[in-house]
Design an enzyme around this catalytic site. Structure first.
Site, PDB file in Angstrom:
ATOM      1  N   SER A   1       0.428   0.169   7.488  1.00  0.00           N
ATOM      2  CA  SER A   1       1.052   0.473   7.909  1.00  0.00           C
ATOM      3  C   SER A   1       1.333   1.380   8.935  1.00  0.00           C
ATOM      4  O   SER A   1       2.270   1.371   9.912  1.00  0.00           O
ATOM      5  CB  SER A   1       2.333   0.956   7.023  1.00  0.00           C
ATOM      6  OG  SER A   1       0.871   1.672   6.429  1.00  0.00           O
TER       7      SER A   1
ATOM      8  N   ASP B   1       5.332  11.600   8.657  1.00  0.00           N
ATOM      9  CA  ASP B   1       5.331  11.771   6.903  1.00  0.00           C
ATOM     10  C   ASP B   1       4.568  12.171   6.599  1.00  0.00           C
ATOM     11  O   ASP B   1       3.362  12.613   6.879  1.00  0.00           O
ATOM     12  CB  ASP B   1       5.858  10.445   6.471  1.00  0.00           C
ATOM     13  CG  ASP B   1       5.901   8.816   7.096  1.00  0.00           C
ATOM     14  OD1 ASP B   1       4.366   9.275   7.173  1.00  0.00           O
ATOM     15  OD2 ASP B   1       6.525   7.892   6.495  1.00  0.00           O
TER      16      ASP B   1
ATOM     17  N   HIS C   1       1.703   8.475   8.221  1.00  0.00           N
ATOM     18  CA  HIS C   1       1.581   7.654   9.210  1.00  0.00           C
ATOM     19  C   HIS C   1       2.372   8.979  10.147  1.00  0.00           C
ATOM     20  O   HIS C   1       3.027  10.101  10.352  1.00  0.00           O
ATOM     21  CB  HIS C   1       3.105   7.491   9.384  1.00  0.00           C
ATOM     22  CG  HIS C   1       3.162   6.254   8.114  1.00  0.00           C
ATOM     23  ND1 HIS C   1       3.825   6.496   7.042  1.00  0.00           N
ATOM     24  CD2 HIS C   1       2.157   4.834   7.674  1.00  0.00           C
ATOM     25  CE1 HIS C   1       3.505   5.178   6.520  1.00  0.00           C
ATOM     26  NE2 HIS C   1       2.857   4.772   6.351  1.00  0.00           N
TER      27      HIS C   1
END
Ligand SMILES: *[C@@H]1O[C@H](CO)[C@@H](O)[C@H](O)[C@H]1NC(C)=O
Ligand SMILES: *[C@@H]1O[C@H](CO)[C@@H](O)[C@H](O)[C@H]1NC(C)=O
Length: 367
Positions: free
Chosen positions: A41, A332, A335
């Site tokens: 991610s 968040d 990340h």
């Protein structure tokens, strides 16, 4: 130049050409023929959007709130690390492999195969549903090579691949969504931390050799960040105040030290190639411990927080994030913010020797 250009049409044309030439000159010449990205991610530009069943999609605001195209599936408020890196090496932002427009000329500057929740091991991240593990990302790269064969001759292609940059940042989910999740995964019951790191590196090395066999020669391989310092880890309350969960960090560091050794080993075995280690652990430690030097005020919580402990889930659709996003290390629960991605990209690109080992990306292009 303006006053001369107004004299006559001929002069105007000449001036236009001169201006166009100087504009082309000012544009950074690509330092690599292309860039291929493999990862999770931290690098996913939206590949997971094409799955129906996955808990890892972020194509809604406030994700992308600071990105030119808005939400794209990036797990960030704005640009991710590989976006900034592409810019620094003079390439366009790379398209997501799964995007329908990623074909023909659009693949010539490289492709991004990264998939959120993906790991080196096939099962890592399966708690989130569908994702492309590293083996499938490499399969996708082979499909790209088949497409490229329609667009260039074989010898041209081998030069092209030898001067392309491979960027790989994977392994986090093998810990956060496998080894360090003993209630769901059995790996920590079967392997000691050292044996598990050995297992990961063995598979990883196999994939790198496969990519080398396919023609790539310039490898930038990023280690794991300090998982025990992520807002997700800190939300468990298991860390002493102001500190990280050192047991998690120590386990993750076993992977990093082995990856660095692998890089040294590969460099001595393949003299026609370059393998470089990107010390993600050190980057994040530096940003956390010397945060004020980088304008960061909050390093332990995400700018957009959600979950029962207020830091363990993705930001919700239309949730209002913090206003001062550039002052946060994390966007968040896991990340980094765009501001941090930009700093890290600069370090990877032309930070000093102590950053990337044994050289930085700019030096990789020159060598
Ligand atoms: C923080 O900065 C100081 C001074 O520049 C340096 O000695 C130290 O290593 C840095 N800390 C980290 C974790 O990089
Ligand atoms: C790194 O590159 C940037 C341009 O991308 C430049 O402004 C900066 O001075 C460079 N730093 C070093 C240490 O070479």
């Amino acid at each position: 130049m303006e006053s001369q250009c107004s004299h006559s049409i001929v002069l105007l044309i000449i001036c236009t050409i001169l201006i166009a030439l100087s504009w082309i000159g000012a544009m950074a010449k690509p330092q690599f023929t292309a860039m291929y990205v493999f990862g999770d991610s931290l690098s996913d530009p939206g590949n997971n959007l094409y799955f129906h069943i996955t808990a890892t999609k972020s194509n809604y605001l406030p994700y992308g709130i600071d990105f030119p195209d808005g939400p794209t599936g990036r797990f960030c408020n704005g640009k991710i690390l590989v976006d900034f890196l592409a810019e620094l090496v003079g390439l366009p932002i790379l398209p997501a492999y799964k995007s329908p427009s990623t074909n023909g000329k659009n693949i010539l500057f490289g492709v991004n195969y990264a998939s959120s929740a993906a790991g080196i091991l096939h099962e890592s991240g399966s708690n989130f549903g569908h994702r492309f593990p590293l083996s499938e990302q490499i399969q996708h790269f082979k499909n790209t090579l088949n497409q490229l064969r329609y667009q260039m001759e074989e010898d041209e292609m081998s030069k092209y691949l030898a001067n392309a940059l491979l960027f790989m940042a994977i392994g986090s989910n093998d810990y956060s969504n496998n080894y360090l999740m003993p209630q769901i995964f059995v790996s920590s019951h079967l392997y000691s931390p050292g044996d598990f790191a050995d297992l990961l590196i063995k598979q990883y090395a196999g994939y790198i050799l496969e990519l080398h066999n396919l023609g790539l020669r310039k490898f930038y391989l990023v280690g794991n960040p300090p998982y025990g310092c992520s807002p997700l880890s800190l939300s468990t309350g298991h860390a002493p105040p102001g500190q990280c969960i050192s047991s998690s960090n120590n386990i993750v560091e076993m992977f990093n030290s082995r990856l660095k050794s692998l890089v040294a080993h590969l460099n001595s075995n393949f003299l026609d190639s370059q393998f470089v280690f990107g010390p993600s652990f050190q980057w994040f430690s530096e940003l956390r411990e010397n945060s004020s030097a980088y304008g960061l005020q909050v390093t332990d919580k995400g700018c957009c927080r959600y979950g029962p402990k207020n830091s363990e889930l993705l930001c919700l659709p239309l949730q209002i994030p913090c206003a001062n996003r550039d002052q946060y290390l994390f966007w968040d629960y896991a990340h980094p913010t765009q501001a941090v991605n930009q700093i890290i990209a600069q370090w990877a690109y032309n930070g000093s020797f102590s950053n990337s080992y044994p050289r930085n990306i700019q030096q990789m292009a020159q060598k």
